[in-house]
Motif scaffolding. Structure first.
Motif, PDB file in Angstrom:
ATOM      1  N   GLY A   8      23.016  30.796  41.446  1.00  0.00           N
ATOM      2  CA  GLY A   8      24.500  30.974  40.671  1.00  0.00           C
ATOM      3  C   GLY A   8      25.610  31.052  41.557  1.00  0.00           C
ATOM      4  N   VAL A   9      26.762  31.528  40.840  1.00  0.00           N
ATOM      5  CA  VAL A   9      27.980  31.320  41.743  1.00  0.00           C
ATOM      6  C   VAL A   9      28.065  32.591  42.389  1.00  0.00           C
ATOM      7  CG1 VAL A   9      30.493  31.128  41.216  1.00  0.00           C
ATOM      8  CG2 VAL A   9      28.689  29.865  39.903  1.00  0.00           C
ATOM      9  N   THR A  10      28.609  32.513  43.615  1.00  0.00           N
ATOM     10  CA  THR A  10      28.647  33.789  44.398  1.00  0.00           C
ATOM     11  C   THR A  10      30.033  34.438  44.155  1.00  0.00           C
ATOM     12  OG1 THR A  10      29.871  32.484  46.187  1.00  0.00           O
ATOM     13  CG2 THR A  10      27.740  32.801  46.301  1.00  0.00           C
ATOM     14  N   LEU A  11      30.251  35.824  44.419  1.00  0.00           N
ATOM     15  CA  LEU A  11      31.339  36.721  44.302  1.00  0.00           C
ATOM     16  C   LEU A  11      32.767  36.123  44.264  1.00  0.00           C
ATOM     17  CD1 LEU A  11      31.298  40.427  45.069  1.00  0.00           C
ATOM     18  CD2 LEU A  11      33.109  38.875  46.083  1.00  0.00           C
ATOM     19  N   THR A  12      33.050  35.545  45.365  1.00  0.00           N
ATOM     20  CA  THR A  12      34.631  35.040  45.646  1.00  0.00           C
ATOM     21  C   THR A  12      34.534  33.764  44.848  1.00  0.00           C
ATOM     22  OG1 THR A  12      33.639  34.316  47.852  1.00  0.00           O
ATOM     23  CG2 THR A  12      34.901  36.299  47.824  1.00  0.00           C
ATOM     24  N   GLU A  13      33.447  32.788  44.689  1.00  0.00           N
ATOM     25  CA  GLU A  13      33.405  31.590  44.108  1.00  0.00           C
ATOM     26  C   GLU A  13      33.815  31.838  42.551  1.00  0.00           C
ATOM     27  OE1 GLU A  13      31.001  28.372  46.288  1.00  0.00           O
ATOM     28  OE2 GLU A  13      30.066  30.156  45.501  1.00  0.00           O
ATOM     29  N   GLN A  14      33.188  33.103  41.968  1.00  0.00           N
ATOM     30  CA  GLN A  14      33.204  33.450  40.822  1.00  0.00           C
ATOM     31  C   GLN A  14      34.991  33.463  40.579  1.00  0.00           C
ATOM     32  OE1 GLN A  14      31.183  36.600  39.091  1.00  0.00           O
ATOM     33  NE2 GLN A  14      29.119  36.032  39.942  1.00  0.00           N
ATOM     34  N   ILE A  15      35.661  34.250  41.275  1.00  0.00           N
ATOM     35  CA  ILE A  15      37.057  34.343  41.300  1.00  0.00           C
ATOM     36  C   ILE A  15      37.840  33.276  41.329  1.00  0.00           C
ATOM     37  CG2 ILE A  15      39.046  35.318  42.585  1.00  0.00           C
ATOM     38  CD1 ILE A  15      37.536  37.626  41.278  1.00  0.00           C
ATOM     39  N   ASN A  16      37.472  32.355  41.939  1.00  0.00           N
ATOM     40  CA  ASN A  16      38.074  30.760  42.235  1.00  0.00           C
ATOM     41  C   ASN A  16      37.842  30.122  40.942  1.00  0.00           C
ATOM     42  OD1 ASN A  16      38.673  31.460  44.786  1.00  0.00           O
ATOM     43  ND2 ASN A  16      36.830  30.217  45.629  1.00  0.00           N
ATOM     44  N   PRO A  18      39.497  38.864  49.716  1.00  0.00           N
ATOM     45  CA  PRO A  18      40.668  38.170  50.416  1.00  0.00           C
ATOM     46  C   PRO A  18      41.832  37.437  49.477  1.00  0.00           C
ATOM     47  CG  PRO A  18      38.829  36.679  50.443  1.00  0.00           C
ATOM     48  CD  PRO A  18      38.364  38.109  49.911  1.00  0.00           C
ATOM     49  N   ASP A  19      42.986  37.484  50.006  1.00  0.00           N
ATOM     50  CA  ASP A  19      43.865  36.925  49.424  1.00  0.00           C
ATOM     51  C   ASP A  19      44.315  37.520  47.868  1.00  0.00           C
ATOM     52  OD1 ASP A  19      46.278  35.211  48.310  1.00  0.00           O
ATOM     53  OD2 ASP A  19      45.100  33.290  48.694  1.00  0.00           O
ATOM     54  N   SER A  20      44.667  38.642  47.991  1.00  0.00           N
ATOM     55  CA  SER A  20      45.124  39.604  46.726  1.00  0.00           C
ATOM     56  C   SER A  20      45.860  39.143  45.594  1.00  0.00           C
ATOM     57  CB  SER A  20      45.589  40.805  47.278  1.00  0.00           C
ATOM     58  OG  SER A  20      44.735  41.662  48.138  1.00  0.00           O
ATOM     59  N   ASN A  21      46.808  38.254  46.059  1.00  0.00           N
ATOM     60  CA  ASN A  21      47.757  37.512  45.222  1.00  0.00           C
ATOM     61  C   ASN A  21      46.867  36.466  44.275  1.00  0.00           C
ATOM     62  OD1 ASN A  21      50.041  39.079  45.969  1.00  0.00           O
ATOM     63  ND2 ASN A  21      50.244  37.428  47.532  1.00  0.00           N
ATOM     64  N   HIS A  22      46.028  35.749  44.989  1.00  0.00           N
ATOM     65  CA  HIS A  22      45.056  34.782  44.279  1.00  0.00           C
ATOM     66  C   HIS A  22      44.173  35.406  43.332  1.00  0.00           C
ATOM     67  CE1 HIS A  22      42.342  31.677  43.805  1.00  0.00           C
ATOM     68  NE2 HIS A  22      41.212  32.333  44.156  1.00  0.00           N
ATOM     69  N   VAL A  23      43.707  36.584  43.885  1.00  0.00           N
ATOM     70  CA  VAL A  23      42.842  37.622  42.800  1.00  0.00           C
ATOM     71  C   VAL A  23      43.321  37.898  41.570  1.00  0.00           C
ATOM     72  CG1 VAL A  23      41.233  39.478  42.811  1.00  0.00           C
ATOM     73  CG2 VAL A  23      41.225  38.214  44.939  1.00  0.00           C
ATOM     74  N   ALA A  81      46.156  36.550  40.190  1.00  0.00           N
ATOM     75  CA  ALA A  81      46.504  35.453  39.232  1.00  0.00           C
ATOM     76  C   ALA A  81      45.141  34.854  38.500  1.00  0.00           C
ATOM     77  CB  ALA A  81      46.868  34.101  40.175  1.00  0.00           C
ATOM     78  N   GLN A  82      44.084  34.946  39.275  1.00  0.00           N
ATOM     79  CA  GLN A  82      42.685  34.731  38.714  1.00  0.00           C
ATOM     80  C   GLN A  82      42.240  35.540  37.642  1.00  0.00           C
ATOM     81  OE1 GLN A  82      43.380  31.320  39.997  1.00  0.00           O
ATOM     82  NE2 GLN A  82      40.744  31.183  39.677  1.00  0.00           N
ATOM     83  N   LEU A  83      42.041  36.760  37.792  1.00  0.00           N
ATOM     84  CA  LEU A  83      41.644  37.747  36.922  1.00  0.00           C
ATOM     85  C   LEU A  83      42.448  37.505  35.497  1.00  0.00           C
ATOM     86  CD1 LEU A  83      40.912  40.934  38.942  1.00  0.00           C
ATOM     87  CD2 LEU A  83      39.088  39.155  38.222  1.00  0.00           C
ATOM     88  N   GLN A  84      43.652  37.410  35.650  1.00  0.00           N
ATOM     89  CA  GLN A  84      44.632  37.072  34.706  1.00  0.00           C
ATOM     90  C   GLN A  84      44.291  35.843  33.557  1.00  0.00           C
ATOM     91  OE1 GLN A  84      48.966  38.128  34.869  1.00  0.00           O
ATOM     92  NE2 GLN A  84      48.358  38.266  37.049  1.00  0.00           N
ATOM     93  N   HIS A 137      41.642  49.053  54.165  1.00  0.00           N
ATOM     94  CA  HIS A 137      41.693  50.214  52.969  1.00  0.00           C
ATOM     95  C   HIS A 137      42.639  50.247  52.231  1.00  0.00           C
ATOM     96  CE1 HIS A 137      38.178  51.407  55.431  1.00  0.00           C
ATOM     97  NE2 HIS A 137      39.080  51.724  56.634  1.00  0.00           N
ATOM     98  N   PHE A 138      43.987  49.808  52.474  1.00  0.00           N
ATOM     99  CA  PHE A 138      45.008  50.088  51.650  1.00  0.00           C
ATOM    100  C   PHE A 138      45.461  48.859  50.560  1.00  0.00           C
ATOM    101  CE2 PHE A 138      45.150  52.714  55.304  1.00  0.00           C
ATOM    102  CZ  PHE A 138      45.529  53.734  54.916  1.00  0.00           C
ATOM    103  N   ALA A 139      45.902  49.257  49.504  1.00  0.00           N
ATOM    104  CA  ALA A 139      46.295  48.521  48.594  1.00  0.00           C
ATOM    105  C   ALA A 139      47.851  47.699  48.922  1.00  0.00           C
ATOM    106  CB  ALA A 139      46.639  49.152  47.159  1.00  0.00           C
ATOM    107  N   ASP A 140      48.084  46.322  48.538  1.00  0.00           N
ATOM    108  CA  ASP A 140      49.129  45.621  49.188  1.00  0.00           C
ATOM    109  C   ASP A 140      49.005  45.575  50.470  1.00  0.00           C
ATOM    110  OD1 ASP A 140      50.194  45.223  46.470  1.00  0.00           O
ATOM    111  OD2 ASP A 140      50.970  47.269  46.462  1.00  0.00           O
ATOM    112  N   GLY A 141      47.998  45.643  51.028  1.00  0.00           N
ATOM    113  CA  GLY A 141      47.926  45.850  52.626  1.00  0.00           C
ATOM    114  C   GLY A 141      47.219  44.509  53.465  1.00  0.00           C
ATOM    115  N   VAL A 142      46.203  44.590  54.113  1.00  0.00           N
ATOM    116  CA  VAL A 142      45.778  43.340  54.782  1.00  0.00           C
ATOM    117  C   VAL A 142      45.358  42.089  53.840  1.00  0.00           C
ATOM    118  CG1 VAL A 142      43.357  44.149  54.935  1.00  0.00           C
ATOM    119  CG2 VAL A 142      44.605  42.819  56.920  1.00  0.00           C
ATOM    120  N   ASN A 143      44.670  42.555  52.817  1.00  0.00           N
ATOM    121  CA  ASN A 143      44.119  41.441  52.002  1.00  0.00           C
ATOM    122  C   ASN A 143      45.195  40.596  51.194  1.00  0.00           C
ATOM    123  OD1 ASN A 143      41.607  41.347  52.658  1.00  0.00           O
ATOM    124  ND2 ASN A 143      41.113  43.109  51.410  1.00  0.00           N
TER     125      ASN A 143
END
Length: 685
Positions: A379-387, A408-413, A415-418, A650-656
Motif C-alpha cells: 500500500g501507499v505510505t503515509l507521506t506518499e498518501q499526502i502526495n 514535513p513541508d506544512s504548506n504542501h500538506v 494544499a494537498q488536503l484541500q 512541537h509548534f504550529a507554523d514552526g519547523v515543519n
C-alpha cells in the motif's frame, strides 16, 4: 475535592506520552480525573515520573475537547448527530471506493492511541475497502527501525529492555537525547553511570544527554554511515572484532569488509578527528558487553534505513547481540509507536508483521475476518498518501493525527488536503488539521478507554478506563464498529478492548500468549509470547536471528549525503528534535500547565553565527527554506556547531514549514532531520 473518600479511586494505567511505557495511577474523584500518582509496582519506572507524566491528566477535561460530531456545511463545521455523521462517512467512503477502486482511499492511524484502535482500524480498511493503503505515524519516526532491523536481524524491534543497560560494560548512545525525550529510559542510563558504566554520546548537538556522558563525540549532521564505517574499518584492521560470532552467526562479512576499506580516514566527511574515531571504535570493541541506544537522530533521514543497518553491522561485528547487556535498541518517541506497527497498521503487513504478499497469510486473515480477495500489493505510505491527494487518493480517514503540524513541508500538506473529495478526522481536539475535514468524529482519550500500549522494549502495558468521554464523544472502537455495521461488514461486533485484543491474538502467533489476564500484573508480558504459558522474550536473537536462515545479515553500505545540503542561498543546516516539556503537536501538553515552561518556539544558533549576523539572544529571526518560512526567537548557544541550527518539532507554523519531503527509498521516511535554511534578523522582542 469531595470529602467523601469512598468515591475517590486510583486507576492504574500507562502514560500516554513517550514509548517508555511508565505506569501511573489516575486519581479519580466524582467522575473526574483530578491528578496522577506514580505507580510504585511497575518495573519500568519504579514509582518515578517525568514532567510530562506528572501532568498527563491535565488535558482530559479540557473545555475545548470535541464533544459532538461535526459536519462541514457551507464551509463551516456544525454539530451533527452520530447517525448523520456515521451515515455520511460510510456513504462517502463507499462511493469513493466504488468509483476509484481500493487505491482511491488512504487510512492513517496514530501511534498515540491504543493497540486495539490501531488493529480494528486497519481491519476496517482491509475488510471494508480491500486496500492496503493504511499506515501509521511510525513512518515519520521509526519506519527505518522497522525496515533496517528487519533486514539485519529479521525483526524490526528493540533487542533488549531498558533495565538491561545495567548489565552492560559500555553504553553507546547515538542520535538520542533520552534525558529529554525519554526521561525514564534516561534514568536507567543515569543509574548505569552511577554504577560506573561508561557512557558515550555521539550527537551533533550538545544535548542534555550529552552533558551526562563520560564522552561526547560531535560529528557533522547526517554523516552517520561514514563515521560508523570508519569505526568498523579500524576494528577489523586491528583484529578486534568477534571472529567466532561473525563466522557462526552472520553472513556477508566480506561485503562489509570490502566496503569499509574506503573509510579508514574520512574526517573530511564526518568531522571527527581520526584519533577520536579510533578511540571510539576500540572502546566499543574492547569491552565484553556494549549496548547501542539510538533514536530519531539516526532514523529521520533519507539514509535512515541504512543508518540503522550500519548500527546493526557494528553490533554484530563485535558480537553484541543475543545476551544481557548488549543489543541495538531504538527509543520510541510516542507511547504506541511499537504497538501501531505490531497491530498491522502498515501497508505491507498484518498484525505480528505477517506479510500481505504471502498467500497463506491472506488466506488465514480472510477466513478469520470472513472476507475474500484481500489485496497482496504494498500500500501507499503515509507521506506518499499526502502526495497523492486529489490524484490517486480521493478520500482519507485520519485517526488521531495532526499532519498539518507534524508532517514535513506544512504548506504542501495543507494544499494537498484541500484537494481531497472527502476527509474524515477522528480526534479528541479540534487540531490544526481539522479545518480541512468534511466530518470530525469525537473520540476518547487514553483515560476514557480500555486497551494496551506496547513500549519500545516490546512490553504490552494495560491502559484502563478511568472516566467517561465528554458529551457525546465515543470510544474509538465503537466508532469504527458502527461504520463497519453500516458497511455490512461482519466480525466487527467487538464491544470491548479485550474483545478486539483477542480478535488480534487469534491471528497473531507472536502475541497469542499475551492475554489481558497476564497483563494485569505490573510487569505484564513482553512479546514474542506464543503461548499462554510462555514467559515472554525480553532479549531477542539469543540462539539465532529471526531471518529466514537464522543468520544476521551484514551490509556494505556507502555513505551518501543528505538530499539537501547548505549552499550559498541557504547556508545553514537545520536539525530538529524534542523538548522535555512538550509532546509532538502539543494538542495535549499545550493544554497543561507545563506549556508555560516553553510557550513558543525557538531556534538554537551558534555564538559565532549570531555574532556575524548581529543576532542577540531572544531576538526575533526569520528562517527560510526552499519550502517555506517561519518566524521564531533565537537562543544563542554553543550547543550547536557553527553553521547548524536546531528547532523543536512541537509548534504550529514552526519547523515543519521548512523541512524536506525527500524520502528514504527503503522506508519512505522523510528527511525531517536535515534541510538547508537561511537566517534573517528581524529585531528585538
Amino acid at each position: 475535592m469531595s470529602e467523601n473518600t469512598e468515591i475517590m479511586k486510583y486507576v492504574p494505567t500507562t502514560c500516554p506520552y513517550c514509548g517508555v511505557g511508565c505506569g501511573l495511577n489516575l486519581v479519580v474523584n466524582d467522575g473526574k480525573v483530578v491528578g496522577v500518582e506514580a505507580y510504585q509496582r511497575t518495573p519500568v519506572n519504579e514509582g518515578k515520573l517525568c514532567p510530562k507524566g506528572m501532568t498527563c491528566w491535565e488535558h482530559v477535561h479540557s473545555p475545548d475537547r470535541l464533544t459532538t460530531p461535526l459536519i462541514k456545511r457551507d464551509g463551516k463545521h456544525v454539530p451533527a448527530t452520530w447517525d448523520e455523521a456515521l451515515d455520511l462517512v460510510a456513504k462517502k467512503l463507499k462511493e469513493i471506493s466504488d468509483k476509484n477502486g481500493p487505491r482511491g482511499l488512504g487510512f492513517q492511524t496514530s501511534c498515540r492511541t491504543v493497540n486495539e484502535d490501531c488493529y480494528i482500524f486497519q481491519k476496517f480498511a482491509r475488510c471494508g475497502f480491500k486496500t492496503n493503503n493504511v499506515d501509521n505515524c511510525a513512518r515519520i519516526c521509526h519506519g527505518p527501525s522497522v525496515a533496517g532491523l528487519s533486514l539485519s536481524f529479521g525483526s524490526g524491534a528493540a533487542t533488549n529492555g531498558y533495565r538491561d543497560v545495567l548489565n552492560s560494560d559500555l553504553i553507546l548512545m547515538w542520535g538520542s537525547n533520552a534525558m529529554e525525550a525519554h526521561p525514564l529510559a534516561g534514568r536507567r542510563v543515569a543509574e548505569a553511570k552511577k554504577k560506573g558504566i561508561p557512557i558515550i554520546v555521539v550527537d551533533p548537538r550538545k544535548t542534555m544527554t550529552a552533558r551526562i556522558a563520560d564522552t561526547w563525540v560531535r560529528f557533522n549532521p547526517s554523516t552517520h554511515i561514514a563515521l560508523i564505517n570508519s569505526m568498523m574499518y579500524w576494528i577489523i584492521k586491528e583484529g578486534k572484532y568477534d571472529k567466532k560470532f561473525v563466522e557462526e552467526r552472520t553472513e556477508h562479512f566480506d561485503e562489509l569488509q570490502k566496503t569499509v576499506e574506503n573509510y579508514a580516514d574520512c574526517e573530511a566527511i564526518h568531522g571527527v578527528p581520526l584519533a577520536t574515531v579510533k578511540d571510539l571504535a576500540f572502546r566499543y570493541a574492547d569491552v565484553k558487553n556494549a549496548v547501542i541506544i539510538y533514536c530519531l537522530g539516526i532514523t529521520e533521514l533519507t539514509t535512515g534505513t541504512d543508518n540503522v543497518r550500519s548500527l546493526g553491522n557494528l553490533a554484530m561485528l563485535c558480537g553484541n547481540i543475543g545476551r544481557e547487556g548488549v543489543g541495538v535498541n531504538p527509543l520510541r518517541g510516542q507511547n504506541n509507536v511499537q504497538g501501531a506497527c505490531d497491530m498491522g497498521a502498515y501497508p505491507n503487513v498484518y498484525s505480528g508483521y505477517q506479510k500481505c504478499e504471502v498467500p497463506e497469510n491472506r488466506a488465514k486473515m480472510e477466513k478469520a475476518w470472513g472476507v475474500t480477495d484481500l489485496p497482496d500489493w504494498y500500500g501507499v505510505t503515509l507521506t506518499e498518501q499526502i502526495n497523492q491527494c486529489g490524484e490517486e487518493i480521493k478520500g482519507m480517514y485520519i485517526l488521531g493525527l495532526n499532519p498539518v503540524v507534524t508532517y514535513p513541508d506544512s504548506n504542501h500538506v495543507k494544499a494537498q488536503l484541500q484537494k481531497l473529495d472527502f476527509l474524515v478526522i477522528q480526534d479528541i481536539f479540534y487540531t490544526e488539521s481539522c479545518q480541512y475535514a468534511d466530518v470530525i468524529l469525537p473520540g476518547a482519550c487514553f483515560a476514557e478507554k480500555d486497551g494496551t500500549f506496547t513500549s519500545a522494549e516490546r512490553r504490552v502495558n494495560r491502559v484502563r478506563k478511568a472516566v467517561n468521554p465528554p458529551g457525546e464523544a465515543k470510544e474509538d472502537i465503537w466508532i469504527i464498529a458502527e461504520l463497519a455495521k453500516r458497511m455490512g461488514l461482519k466480525n466487527f461486533d467487538l464491544p470491548t478492548g479485550n474483545a478486539v485484543w483477542d480478535d488480534m491474538r487469534a491471528v497473531t502467533p507472536s502475541m497469542f500468549g499475551c492475554l489481558y489476564e497476564r497483563m494485569e500484573k505490573p510487569e505484564s508480558v513482553i512479546w514474542p509470547c506464543p503461548t499462554p504459558e510462555h514467559p515472554g522474550t525480553p532479549i531477542l536473537h539469543r540462539e539465532k536471528f529471526a531471518t529466514p536462515n537464522g543468520k544476521g545479515q551484514f551490509f556494505g553500505l556507502e555513505y551518501r549525503p543528505p538530499a539537501e545540503v547548505a549552499d550559498a542561498e541557504y547556508p545553514y543546516t537545520l536539525m530538529t528534535g524534542r523538548l522535555i516539556f512538550h509532546y509532538h503537536s502539543r494538542s495535549q501538553t499545550g493544554r497543561s500547565d507545563m506549556h508555560r515552561e516553553v510557550p513558543e518556539s525557538y531556534a538554537q544558533i551558534n555564538i559565532e553565527d549570531a555574532e556575524r549576523l548581529k543576532i542577540k539572544d531572544g531576538e526575533q529571526i526569520k528562517l527560510k527554506s526552499r519550502r517555506g518560512e517561519t518566524i521564531t526567537h533565537a537562543r544563542v548557544s554553543d550547543d550547536v556547531a557553527p553553521g547548524v541550527v536546531y528547532m523543536t518539532m512541537h509548534f504550529a507554523d514552526g519547523v515543519n514549514n521548512l523541512t524536506n519531503t525527500a524520502l528514504d527509498p527503503l522506508s519512505k521516511m522523510p528527511e525531517l532531520k536535515h534541510c538547508a535554511i537561511s537566517i534573517e534578523k528581524l529585531g528585538g522582542n
